[in-house]
Scaffold this active site. Structure first.
Site, PDB file in Angstrom:
ATOM      1  N   HIS A 158       2.061   5.589  -2.334  1.00 49.97           N
ATOM      2  CA  HIS A 158       2.226   4.362  -3.124  1.00 49.97           C
ATOM      3  C   HIS A 158       1.605   3.177  -2.389  1.00 49.97           C
ATOM      4  CE1 HIS A 158       5.023   6.659  -5.501  1.00 49.97           C
ATOM      5  NE2 HIS A 158       5.788   6.872  -4.459  1.00 49.97           N
ATOM      6  N   GLU A 201      10.359   3.486  -1.040  1.00 52.91           N
ATOM      7  CA  GLU A 201      11.404   4.322  -1.614  1.00 52.91           C
ATOM      8  C   GLU A 201      12.135   5.051  -0.512  1.00 52.91           C
ATOM      9  OE1 GLU A 201       8.651   6.677  -3.967  1.00 52.91           O
ATOM     10  OE2 GLU A 201       9.144   8.460  -2.834  1.00 52.91           O
ATOM     11  N   HIS A 214       3.484  11.622   0.779  1.00 54.75           N
ATOM     12  CA  HIS A 214       4.757  12.327   0.628  1.00 54.75           C
ATOM     13  C   HIS A 214       4.763  13.226  -0.603  1.00 54.75           C
ATOM     14  CE1 HIS A 214       5.173   8.656  -1.756  1.00 54.75           C
ATOM     15  NE2 HIS A 214       6.039   9.303  -2.516  1.00 54.75           N
ATOM     16  N   ARG A 265      -2.144   9.948  -6.756  1.00 54.49           N
ATOM     17  CA  ARG A 265      -2.049  11.378  -6.495  1.00 54.49           C
ATOM     18  C   ARG A 265      -3.210  11.792  -5.600  1.00 54.49           C
ATOM     19  NH1 ARG A 265      -2.013  13.386 -11.785  1.00 54.49           N
ATOM     20  NH2 ARG A 265       0.203  13.001 -11.994  1.00 54.49           N
TER      21      ARG A 265
HETATM   22 ZN    ZN Z   1       7.037   8.461  -4.224  1.00 54.95          ZN
END
Ligand code: ZN
Length: 312
Positions: free
Chosen positions: A96, A114, A171, A191
């Site tokens: 991200h 996150e 991740h 991605r």
């Molecule tokens: Zn994530």
């Protein structure tokens, strides 16, 4: 002043399963349900207040029109998002952006920090956090040459583990894992690699350029730091505090009190059940404790995850 209970939004995903029904008792839309957006005001999944005088109102609308419930905090958007994730299969390997990159490249969106609490996982389960490239040049070479096994850092996990995932951290959740995610209210994901899987006969799009621009090199283990405790509730264990949020775990056996000393607190029951001010909450219940709510009595046997926005 009342606790605000929410009705979650469910998302079907190719990698999802049916544990959100089996383990949490939710009515899910199908057998590939990957995500429960449990506390969310995001336009892609805006939760509805389920009872009380705001029943039927979207969380985004409640945040806009009743800012007093959120300590009159500033900002356009409700800042956090709490999800449950049922990964029957591996999720793609992703990264991200931070706020600055997202603002410049994604129409003013927020970046995404996150963190993951592992609710359950299969024996020998792993997750992907980080990579092994020593320099940006090496990262680019390894990606270009498809040397994924060498590049990707995979680590074992067990129930109850907790991970902070900073923007720029590569991740992936691997199959057989159930997670509670607390994050910034954003849905911007790049991605990097999708195991060359086909969906309806096609590869899902990758975002190599953006990924290479935002990946942090070299990887540094994010601080799932304990930090300074920011609550008066001694029975809550602080899992992390960062510039966006603080997350606590509360293991309840018997009777306790929650003093709501934040702008607002988000709560999720992840095991067992309890009564909060005589209202039953059980595994899978999610709620908001608004600003200024008087101390609450909580009694039962269960595990809670709480979070709050960090004060800037
Ligand atoms: Zn994530």
């Amino acid at each position: 002043m009342d606790i605000i209970f929410l009705k979650p939004v469910f998302k079907q995903m190719i990698w999802g399963g049916e544990r959100l029904r089996r383990d949490f008792g939710y009515e899910i839309p199908g057998n590939h349900t990957g995500e429960c957006w449990a506390i969310s005001a995001h336009p892609q999944g805006d939760c509805t207040v389920s009872e009380g005088k705001f029943a039927g109102m979207r969380l985004s609308e409640l945040f806009r029109s009743h800012r007093e419930l959120f300590g009159d905090m500033a900002g356009e958007r409700f800042p956090l998002l709490v999800k449950l994730i049922d990964a029957r299969e591996d999720l793609s390997i992703q990264v991200h952006p931070d706020d600055a990159y997202a603002a410049a490249n994604e129409n003013g969106s927020l970046g995404k920090m996150e963190c993951w609490y592992i609710l359950d996982c299969e024996k020998d389960a792993t997750i992907v956090i980080g990579h092994h490239a020593g320099s940006r040049q090496e990262l680019e070479t390894m990606v270009r040459e498809g040397r994924w096994k060498e590049l990707i850092r995979e680590i074992p996990v067990k129930k109850g583990d907790f991970f902070q995932i900073n923007p720029g951290c590569v991740h992936a959740i691997k199959g057989g894992t159930l997670i509670l995610e607390t994050q910034q209210n954003s849905d911007i994901t790049y991605r990097l690699y999708d195991y060359d899987r086909l969906q309806d006969g096609k590869l899902r799009p990758l975002h190599i350029k953006q990924s290479l621009e935002v990946i942090q090199v070299p990887f540094v283990q994010p601080q799932a730091g304990v930090g300074e405790s920011k609550t008066v509730n001694a029975w809550l264990e602080q899992l992390v505090t960062c510039q966006y949020y603080t997350v606590w775990k509360g293991e309840l056996k018997g009777k306790r009190t929650i003093v709501q000393d934040q702008k607002f607190m988000l709560g999720s029951v992840i095991e067992g059940s309890a009564k909060i001010n005589n209202r039953l909450v059980k595994k899978g219940t999610h709620f908001i404790l608004p600003y200024g709510i008087p101390p609450l009595s909580i009694e039962g046997d269960g595990i809670f995850i709480f979070s709050a926005v960090s004060e800037s």
